[in-house]
Write a protein that holds these residues in place. Structure first.
Motif, short mmCIF file in Angstrom:
data_model
loop_
_atom_site.label_atom_id
_atom_site.label_comp_id
_atom_site.label_asym_id
_atom_site.label_seq_id
_atom_site.Cartn_x
_atom_site.Cartn_y
_atom_site.Cartn_z
N LYS A 14 0.83 -1.22 0.00
CA LYS A 14 0.00 0.00 0.00
C LYS A 14 0.85 1.26 0.00
CE LYS A 14 -3.34 0.23 2.97
NZ LYS A 14 -4.01 0.14 4.28
N ASP A 15 2.12 1.11 0.42
CA ASP A 15 3.04 2.25 0.49
C ASP A 15 3.80 2.47 -0.82
OD1 ASP A 15 4.31 -0.20 0.76
OD2 ASP A 15 5.77 0.47 2.25
N ALA A 16 3.41 1.78 -1.89
CA ALA A 16 4.23 1.80 -3.12
C ALA A 16 3.47 2.37 -4.31
CB ALA A 16 4.67 0.38 -3.44
N PHE A 17 4.22 2.72 -5.33
CA PHE A 17 3.62 3.24 -6.57
C PHE A 17 3.38 2.13 -7.60
CE2 PHE A 17 5.09 5.01 -10.84
CZ PHE A 17 3.79 5.15 -11.31
N ILE A 18 4.44 1.51 -8.12
CA ILE A 18 4.30 0.74 -9.36
C ILE A 18 3.74 -0.66 -9.17
CG2 ILE A 18 6.58 -0.35 -9.57
CD1 ILE A 18 4.79 1.60 -12.37
N PRO A 88 12.62 -0.90 -4.50
CA PRO A 88 13.65 0.04 -4.95
C PRO A 88 14.84 -0.71 -5.57
CG PRO A 88 12.83 0.67 -2.79
CD PRO A 88 12.22 -0.66 -3.10
N ASN A 89 15.60 -0.02 -6.42
CA ASN A 89 16.64 -0.67 -7.24
C ASN A 89 17.59 -1.56 -6.44
OD1 ASN A 89 15.42 1.02 -9.02
ND2 ASN A 89 17.17 2.36 -9.36
N PHE A 90 17.95 -1.14 -5.22
CA PHE A 90 18.95 -1.91 -4.47
C PHE A 90 18.41 -3.23 -3.92
CE2 PHE A 90 18.20 -1.32 0.20
CZ PHE A 90 17.07 -0.52 0.11
N HIS A 137 10.34 -2.66 -19.25
CA HIS A 137 10.47 -1.38 -19.97
C HIS A 137 9.12 -1.11 -20.64
CE1 HIS A 137 14.43 0.10 -19.39
NE2 HIS A 137 15.01 -1.00 -19.77
N THR A 138 8.28 -0.46 -19.86
CA THR A 138 6.87 -0.26 -20.13
C THR A 138 6.52 0.15 -21.56
OG1 THR A 138 7.07 0.79 -17.96
CG2 THR A 138 4.92 0.86 -19.02
N TYR A 139 7.30 1.09 -22.10
CA TYR A 139 6.89 1.75 -23.35
C TYR A 139 7.07 0.87 -24.58
CZ TYR A 139 7.20 5.24 -19.81
OH TYR A 139 7.04 5.90 -18.62
N ALA A 185 12.98 9.82 -2.18
CA ALA A 185 14.08 9.65 -1.21
C ALA A 185 15.02 8.53 -1.63
CB ALA A 185 13.51 9.40 0.18
N TRP A 186 14.50 7.35 -1.97
CA TRP A 186 15.44 6.27 -2.34
C TRP A 186 16.06 6.51 -3.73
CZ3 TRP A 186 14.86 3.54 -6.70
CH2 TRP A 186 13.59 3.27 -7.20
N ARG A 187 15.29 7.13 -4.63
CA ARG A 187 15.84 7.37 -5.98
C ARG A 187 17.05 8.31 -5.96
NH1 ARG A 187 10.62 6.13 -7.20
NH2 ARG A 187 10.13 5.16 -9.20
P1 NAD Z 1 8.11 2.84 -4.10
O1 NAD Z 1 9.08 3.48 -3.18
O2 NAD Z 1 6.82 3.54 -4.37
O3 NAD Z 1 7.72 1.38 -3.54
C1 NAD Z 1 8.69 0.45 -3.12
C2 NAD Z 1 8.00 -0.72 -2.40
O4 NAD Z 1 8.99 -1.69 -2.08
C3 NAD Z 1 7.32 -0.35 -1.09
O5 NAD Z 1 6.16 -1.12 -0.95
C4 NAD Z 1 8.34 -0.76 -0.04
O6 NAD Z 1 7.79 -1.02 1.23
C5 NAD Z 1 8.85 -2.03 -0.69
N1 NAD Z 1 10.13 -2.51 -0.20
C6 NAD Z 1 11.28 -1.84 -0.02
N2 NAD Z 1 12.24 -2.68 0.41
C7 NAD Z 1 11.68 -3.91 0.50
C8 NAD Z 1 12.15 -5.18 0.89
N3 NAD Z 1 13.41 -5.37 1.27
N4 NAD Z 1 11.27 -6.23 0.87
C9 NAD Z 1 9.99 -6.04 0.49
N5 NAD Z 1 9.50 -4.86 0.10
C10 NAD Z 1 10.33 -3.81 0.11
O7 NAD Z 1 8.89 2.53 -5.44
P2 NAD Z 1 8.25 2.44 -6.92
O8 NAD Z 1 8.13 3.80 -7.50
O9 NAD Z 1 7.07 1.55 -6.89
O10 NAD Z 1 9.49 1.75 -7.70
C11 NAD Z 1 9.81 0.39 -7.53
C12 NAD Z 1 10.66 -0.06 -8.72
O11 NAD Z 1 9.91 0.10 -9.92
C13 NAD Z 1 11.94 0.75 -8.92
O12 NAD Z 1 12.98 -0.09 -9.37
C14 NAD Z 1 11.58 1.75 -10.03
O13 NAD Z 1 12.70 2.14 -10.81
C15 NAD Z 1 10.61 0.94 -10.85
N6 NAD Z 1 9.61 1.74 -11.59
C16 NAD Z 1 9.38 1.46 -12.90
C17 NAD Z 1 8.43 2.13 -13.62
C18 NAD Z 1 8.18 1.78 -15.07
O14 NAD Z 1 7.68 2.60 -15.81
N7 NAD Z 1 8.48 0.58 -15.49
C19 NAD Z 1 7.70 3.16 -13.01
C20 NAD Z 1 7.93 3.42 -11.65
C21 NAD Z 1 8.88 2.70 -10.94
#
Ligand code: NAD
Length: 390
Positions: A14-18, A88-90, A137-139, A185-187
């Motif tokens: 619920k705390d995430a975007f994608i 996040p990437n890491f 790679h969405t696009y 913040a993480w980016r």
């Molecule tokens: P975000 O910060 O919104 O969400 C990250 C999620 O990962 C959160 O739910 C967080 O709690 C969770 N998380 C973090 N560490 C974790 C762990 N160790 N175990 C389990 N869950 C963990 O990030 P986002 O914007 O959703 O991005 C996530 C990834 O998607 C990134 O790599 C980003 O580059 C990529 N992304 C891609 C697109 C695209 O167009 N394809 C768009 C946005 C983001």
């Protein structure tokens, strides 16, 4: 295939975007069901997310290590088929490697890892295990992006000379990472994002799009990266000159401080006879510009007649009749559907078709990381051109 593929997810709470976008995309064609997850780094959010998604308590895991270990112990008819990584990437490399080595396929977000070394190690794991890795790679999932690729491939424009690809966004124009924006913040933290911000986050989309549509590989770069917003160490803006393998030249711009912009990814490609233009904010139009001819407009989903027939790759990735807008969610779903069709074909012992195999894979992930490395190396050096590190 007589059943849906079973999907597990790390991140995407619920705390995430994608993550939510992935779930919509995976659901769209009825070929995939979400069965388990470790949805958040926050245990309470993880639990709440699982409840909202109707995931049983015993399939909501504390972390990805527990998920992979416990799923592997389940009977074959229950355990997940693949793991989607939307952290996040890491936190990409470790779950991807562990999943592959425990017999699971992987869908992973871009950039694939935080270093080229990790990316190469994942490629080795994919080759060793024979599992399928899909990079989102969405696009590249849009029907008219596939049409553009097909027209370039069949030589419609003649030899390609010039590629201009730009991805301006404005959402990091201010120091939003200090205002509670977790995604910012993480980016902007090199330990969590990798060596680049804008080039890694969206430059990799642009570079992938250029290579995907033209079929040409970037060979050398000359980069100018800037961190405009005070208090930030990584690039939030960059311009890169590109040299491609057949002598074609290119310009790539990726910027997250282009104030006022949304997701204005656009590509223009010019050959000896004409060119094309496609933009993410107007994805159902592909503009064709040929020397000595009026401008032409290809639209998604039309039954055009020869010689303007839409390619099998464009029609395979179109769901609804012309005029009903298809967008990012459908493009994302195309990537999932082709991945699912490929995994199902392998499970059935059948060779996947070219259309089914048409999704970004581990090689694209390695090239994405090599792109970041090369661009950052060039920017930090005094040399004019830097060869692609692969
Ligand atoms: P975000 O910060 O919104 O969400 C990250 C999620 O990962 C959160 O739910 C967080 O709690 C969770 N998380 C973090 N560490 C974790 C762990 N160790 N175990 C389990 N869950 C963990 O990030 P986002 O914007 O959703 O991005 C996530 C990834 O998607 C990134 O790599 C980003 O580059 C990529 N992304 C891609 C697109 C695209 O167009 N394809 C768009 C946005 C983001």
């Amino acid at each position: 295939m007589k059943r849906k593929l079973r999907m597990g997810m790390v991140g995407g709470g619920k705390d995430a975007f994608i993550g939510a976008v992935h779930r919509i995309a995976a659901n769209m064609d009825g070929k995939i069901e979400l069965v388990c997850g470790a949805f958040s780094i926050n245990p309470a959010v993880n639990k709440e997310s699982a409840e909202e998604l109707f995931i049983p308590q015993d399939r909501c895991y504390a972390n990805f290590e527990e998920m992979i270990t416990k799923e592997r112990e389940l009977p074959e008819g229950e355990r997940m088929d693949f793991l989607t990584i939307v952290t996040p990437n890491f936190v990409h490399y470790a779950p991807a490697k562990m999943a592959l080595e425990n017999g699971f396929n992987v869908v992973i977000e871009k950039p694939m890892t935080i270093s080229l070394e990790e990316a190469i190690s994942l490629k080795e794991a994919v080759e060793r295990t024979g599992k399928t890795l899909c990079l989102t790679h969405t696009y590249s999932g849009y029907p008219l992006v596939k049409q553009a690729k097909a027209m370039v491939q069949e030589g419609y424009f003649g030899k390609i000379r010039k590629i201009v690809v730009e991805y301006p966004q404005g959402w990091l124009s201010q120091l939003t990472e200090r205002e509670g924006n977790a995604g910012a913040a993480w980016r902007t933290d090199p330990k969590k994002s990798g060596r680049s911000l804008a080039m890694g986050d969206i430059g990799t989309h642009a570079a992938h799009l250029a290579e995907y549509v033209t079929g040409l590989k970037i060979q050398e770069v000359c980069a100018d990266l800037t961190s405009f917003v005070e208090g930030r160490t990584l690039d939030d803006d960059g311009s890169v000159l590109l040299r491609f393998e057949n002598g074609a030249k290119g310009v790539l711009m990726a910027s997250q401080i282009s104030a006022g912009e949304e997701n204005a990814l656009r590509i223009r490609i010019y050959g000896e006879k004409g060119g094309l233009e496609w933009a993410n904010e107007d994805p159902n139009n592909l503009i064709i510009k040929m020397t000595g001819q009026p401008r032409q407009l290809f639209r998604t989903g039309n039954a055009y007649q020869a010689p303007f027939t839409l390619s099998s790759f464009a029609t395979h990735n179109t769901r609804i009749p012309a005029g009903h807008p298809e967008g990012l969610l459908e493009s994302f779903a195309n990537i999932y559907r082709n991945f699912a069709l490929t995994v199902s074909a392998k499970l059935e012992g059948r060779a996947p078709t070219a259309e089914e195999l048409d999704f970004p894979n581990v090689d694209d992930g390695v090239r994405g990381m090599a792109f970041i490395e090369t661009v950052v190396n060039n920017n930090e050096s005094n040399e004019k051109w830097t060869k692609f590190v692969l």
